[in-house]
Design a protein around this motif. Structure first.
Motif, PDB file in Angstrom:
ATOM      1  N   ASP A 123       0.493  -0.133 -27.853  1.00 23.60           N
ATOM      2  CA  ASP A 123       0.497   0.531 -29.150  1.00 23.60           C
ATOM      3  C   ASP A 123      -0.896   0.856 -29.665  1.00 23.60           C
ATOM      4  N   PHE A 124      -1.954   0.495 -28.919  1.00 25.78           N
ATOM      5  CA  PHE A 124      -3.298   0.791 -29.421  1.00 25.78           C
ATOM      6  C   PHE A 124      -3.780   2.177 -28.979  1.00 25.78           C
ATOM      7  N   TYR A 125      -2.938   2.877 -28.193  1.00 25.17           N
ATOM      8  CA  TYR A 125      -3.305   4.230 -27.770  1.00 25.17           C
ATOM      9  C   TYR A 125      -2.088   5.137 -27.851  1.00 25.17           C
ATOM     10  N   ASN A 126      -2.317   6.367 -28.348  1.00 23.35           N
ATOM     11  CA  ASN A 126      -1.290   7.390 -28.424  1.00 23.35           C
ATOM     12  C   ASN A 126      -1.829   8.639 -27.756  1.00 23.35           C
ATOM     13  N   SER A 127      -1.043   9.262 -26.904  1.00 17.30           N
ATOM     14  CA  SER A 127      -1.539  10.398 -26.146  1.00 17.30           C
ATOM     15  C   SER A 127      -1.916  11.588 -27.023  1.00 17.30           C
ATOM     16  N   SER A 128      -1.453  11.606 -28.281  1.00 18.74           N
ATOM     17  CA  SER A 128      -1.820  12.696 -29.192  1.00 18.74           C
ATOM     18  C   SER A 128      -2.965  12.299 -30.112  1.00 18.74           C
ATOM     19  N   THR A 129      -2.834  11.139 -30.747  1.00 21.35           N
ATOM     20  CA  THR A 129      -3.813  10.740 -31.764  1.00 21.35           C
ATOM     21  C   THR A 129      -4.938   9.867 -31.220  1.00 21.35           C
ATOM     22  N   GLY A 130      -4.817   9.411 -29.988  1.00 19.75           N
ATOM     23  CA  GLY A 130      -5.890   8.621 -29.388  1.00 19.75           C
ATOM     24  C   GLY A 130      -5.792   7.139 -29.696  1.00 19.75           C
ATOM     25  N   PHE A 131      -6.946   6.475 -29.801  1.00 16.48           N
ATOM     26  CA  PHE A 131      -7.008   5.031 -30.015  1.00 16.48           C
ATOM     27  C   PHE A 131      -6.863   4.680 -31.494  1.00 16.48           C
ATOM     28  N   ASP A 132      -6.075   3.644 -31.763  1.00 16.53           N
ATOM     29  CA  ASP A 132      -5.895   3.156 -33.126  1.00 16.53           C
ATOM     30  C   ASP A 132      -6.877   2.015 -33.371  1.00 16.53           C
ATOM     31  N   MET A 133      -7.765   2.195 -34.333  1.00 18.24           N
ATOM     32  CA  MET A 133      -8.834   1.235 -34.562  1.00 18.24           C
ATOM     33  C   MET A 133      -8.296  -0.170 -34.808  1.00 18.24           C
ATOM     34  N   ASP A 134      -7.352  -0.318 -35.746  1.00 16.65           N
ATOM     35  CA  ASP A 134      -6.847  -1.644 -36.091  1.00 16.65           C
ATOM     36  C   ASP A 134      -6.176  -2.316 -34.891  1.00 16.65           C
ATOM     37  N   ALA A 135      -5.438  -1.531 -34.114  1.00 23.54           N
ATOM     38  CA  ALA A 135      -4.745  -2.099 -32.957  1.00 23.54           C
ATOM     39  C   ALA A 135      -5.731  -2.514 -31.874  1.00 23.54           C
ATOM     40  N   VAL A 136      -6.800  -1.724 -31.680  1.00 23.49           N
ATOM     41  CA  VAL A 136      -7.825  -2.087 -30.685  1.00 23.49           C
ATOM     42  C   VAL A 136      -8.520  -3.373 -31.106  1.00 23.49           C
ATOM     43  N   VAL A 137      -8.836  -3.494 -32.390  1.00 20.91           N
ATOM     44  CA  VAL A 137      -9.499  -4.708 -32.887  1.00 20.91           C
ATOM     45  C   VAL A 137      -8.595  -5.921 -32.692  1.00 20.91           C
ATOM     46  N   ARG A 138      -7.301  -5.766 -32.974  1.00 19.67           N
ATOM     47  CA  ARG A 138      -6.376  -6.887 -32.781  1.00 19.67           C
ATOM     48  C   ARG A 138      -6.297  -7.296 -31.312  1.00 19.67           C
ATOM     49  N   PHE A 173      -8.588  -6.617 -28.763  1.00 18.96           N
ATOM     50  CA  PHE A 173      -9.828  -6.938 -28.040  1.00 18.96           C
ATOM     51  C   PHE A 173     -10.934  -7.542 -28.903  1.00 18.96           C
ATOM     52  N   GLY A 174     -10.802  -7.484 -30.211  1.00 16.67           N
ATOM     53  CA  GLY A 174     -11.841  -8.012 -31.094  1.00 16.67           C
ATOM     54  C   GLY A 174     -12.755  -6.926 -31.622  1.00 16.67           C
ATOM     55  N   GLU A 175     -13.325  -7.186 -32.791  1.00 20.87           N
ATOM     56  CA  GLU A 175     -14.179  -6.195 -33.441  1.00 20.87           C
ATOM     57  C   GLU A 175     -15.455  -5.885 -32.670  1.00 20.87           C
ATOM     58  N   PRO A 176     -16.121  -6.881 -32.035  1.00 21.37           N
ATOM     59  CA  PRO A 176     -17.334  -6.556 -31.278  1.00 21.37           C
ATOM     60  C   PRO A 176     -17.089  -5.517 -30.183  1.00 21.37           C
ATOM     61  N   VAL A 177     -15.946  -5.608 -29.507  1.00 20.63           N
ATOM     62  CA  VAL A 177     -15.634  -4.644 -28.455  1.00 20.63           C
ATOM     63  C   VAL A 177     -15.404  -3.265 -29.057  1.00 20.63           C
ATOM     64  N   TYR A 178     -14.664  -3.214 -30.168  1.00 17.07           N
ATOM     65  CA  TYR A 178     -14.435  -1.911 -30.807  1.00 17.07           C
ATOM     66  C   TYR A 178     -15.758  -1.284 -31.244  1.00 17.07           C
ATOM     67  N   THR A 179     -16.629  -2.099 -31.848  1.00 17.89           N
ATOM     68  CA  THR A 179     -17.911  -1.589 -32.323  1.00 17.89           C
ATOM     69  C   THR A 179     -18.748  -1.057 -31.166  1.00 17.89           C
ATOM     70  N   ALA A 180     -18.743  -1.794 -30.058  1.00 20.07           N
ATOM     71  CA  ALA A 180     -19.529  -1.378 -28.888  1.00 20.07           C
ATOM     72  C   ALA A 180     -19.028  -0.061 -28.314  1.00 20.07           C
ATOM     73  N   CYS A 181     -17.727   0.184 -28.418  1.00 21.05           N
ATOM     74  CA  CYS A 181     -17.130   1.366 -27.787  1.00 21.05           C
ATOM     75  C   CYS A 181     -16.719   2.437 -28.789  1.00 21.05           C
ATOM     76  N   GLN A 182     -17.097   2.280 -30.040  1.00 22.19           N
ATOM     77  CA  GLN A 182     -16.584   3.149 -31.091  1.00 22.19           C
ATOM     78  C   GLN A 182     -16.770   4.627 -30.795  1.00 22.19           C
ATOM     79  N   ARG A 183     -17.938   5.009 -30.312  1.00 22.86           N
ATOM     80  CA  ARG A 183     -18.199   6.420 -30.042  1.00 22.86           C
ATOM     81  C   ARG A 183     -17.278   6.968 -28.959  1.00 22.86           C
ATOM     82  N   LYS A 184     -16.917   6.127 -28.008  1.00 23.27           N
ATOM     83  CA  LYS A 184     -16.019   6.556 -26.940  1.00 23.27           C
ATOM     84  C   LYS A 184     -14.570   6.578 -27.407  1.00 23.27           C
ATOM     85  N   LEU A 185     -14.226   5.701 -28.341  1.00 28.54           N
ATOM     86  CA  LEU A 185     -12.846   5.585 -28.779  1.00 28.54           C
ATOM     87  C   LEU A 185     -12.451   6.652 -29.796  1.00 28.54           C
ATOM     88  N   GLU A 186     -13.410   7.119 -30.572  1.00 28.74           N
ATOM     89  CA  GLU A 186     -13.103   8.145 -31.560  1.00 28.74           C
ATOM     90  C   GLU A 186     -12.855   9.481 -30.859  1.00 28.74           C
TER      91      GLU A 186
END
Length: 248
Positions: free
Chosen positions: A80-95, A97-110
């Motif tokens: 549920d942290f990825y949707n083929s239309s809307t992409g990665f969901d920030m809150d779901a990715v943080v839940r 993998f953790g916030e440090p991982v999201y922060t490190a990859c934020q530019r790639k995930l947006e």
């Protein structure tokens, strides 16, 4: 990291383990085997060759997916942290993998600027970053004990000024090599924290201990200021390393 450890840590993408060669022996997530086969059906399904390729997922080039569109298909079908239309969901990715991982990859995930839809490339680059983020410098910094928030911020800001091709050298700092792995990096974050008094030419040891957890209380650091390098950056590194390694 073995398959069991990976499943325990993230609960996903067992396909990234080389033990896929023995498919029947795996305790896959519900429907995972079917999803994997579906996503690589046009490449012969799950066989020793495709399993070996998937096992090298973390080593695939950052911008080149060896099995095109596999990642988007797999993520969209499984989680549920990825949707083929809307992409990665920030809150779901943080839940997950953790916030440090999201922060490190934020530019790639947006989603790319001006893009309304995700793509195979976006899914791959984002998740490729996540799977490699355990050793990402930002993640390592965030997990450092006895380091102040100000110090972590300074260390990240200084990395932003460094060519990302050199970020791989960050891990070498843990071995305290004689020559600084990333030239002038130590001087950058120490200056941001104002830990060296330019007038007295002395280190602010109390502030250093507060922000960086070194030197140890009672450590013998009397000779650290005598350390010299070929330039100011090297001198900063040598003297700070002396403080960090000093024994009580």
């Amino acid at each position: 990291m073995n398959c069991r450890a990976m499943r325990k840590r993230t609960g996903i993408l067992v396909a990234l383990c080389l033990c896929l060669f023995v498919k029947e022996s795996l305790a896959l997530l519900p429907h995972e085997s079917e999803v994997i086969n579906k996503c690589i059906l046009s490449y012969g399904g799950l066989n020793p060759e495709t399993a070996e390729r998937l096992g090298r997922f973390k080593d695939w080039a950052e911008g080149y997916e060896e099995i095109p569109c596999f990642t988007q298909c797999y993520l969209a079908e499984m989680f549920d942290f990825y949707n083929s239309s809307t992409g990665f969901d920030m809150d779901a990715v943080v839940r997950a993998f953790g916030e440090p991982v999201y922060t490190a990859c934020q530019r790639k995930l947006e989603l790319p600027f001006g893009s309304g839809l995700s793509s195979c490339q976006h899914a791959y680059e984002g998740f490729h970053c996540i799977t490699n983020a355990e050793n990402h410098p930002f993640t390592v910094i965030d997990n450092m004990a006895n380091i102040s928030l100000s110090a972590k911020t300074a260390m990240k800001e200084c990395l932003q000024n460094v060519d990302q091709a050199k970020w791989k050298r960050f891990a070498a700092y843990g071995e305290y090599p004689v020559i600084e792995p990333i030239p002038c990096y130590t001087r950058c974050f120490l200056d941001k924290l104002h830990l060296f008094d330019q007038q007295t030419r002395l280190w602010k040891v109390g502030a250093m201990r507060q922000h960086l957890g070194v030197p140890a209380r009672g450590a013998s650091i009397r000779s650290c200021h005598l350390q010299r390098g070929k330039d100011r950056c090297a001198t900063y590194y040598k003297q700070f390393t002396c403080h960090a390694l000093a024994l009580a």
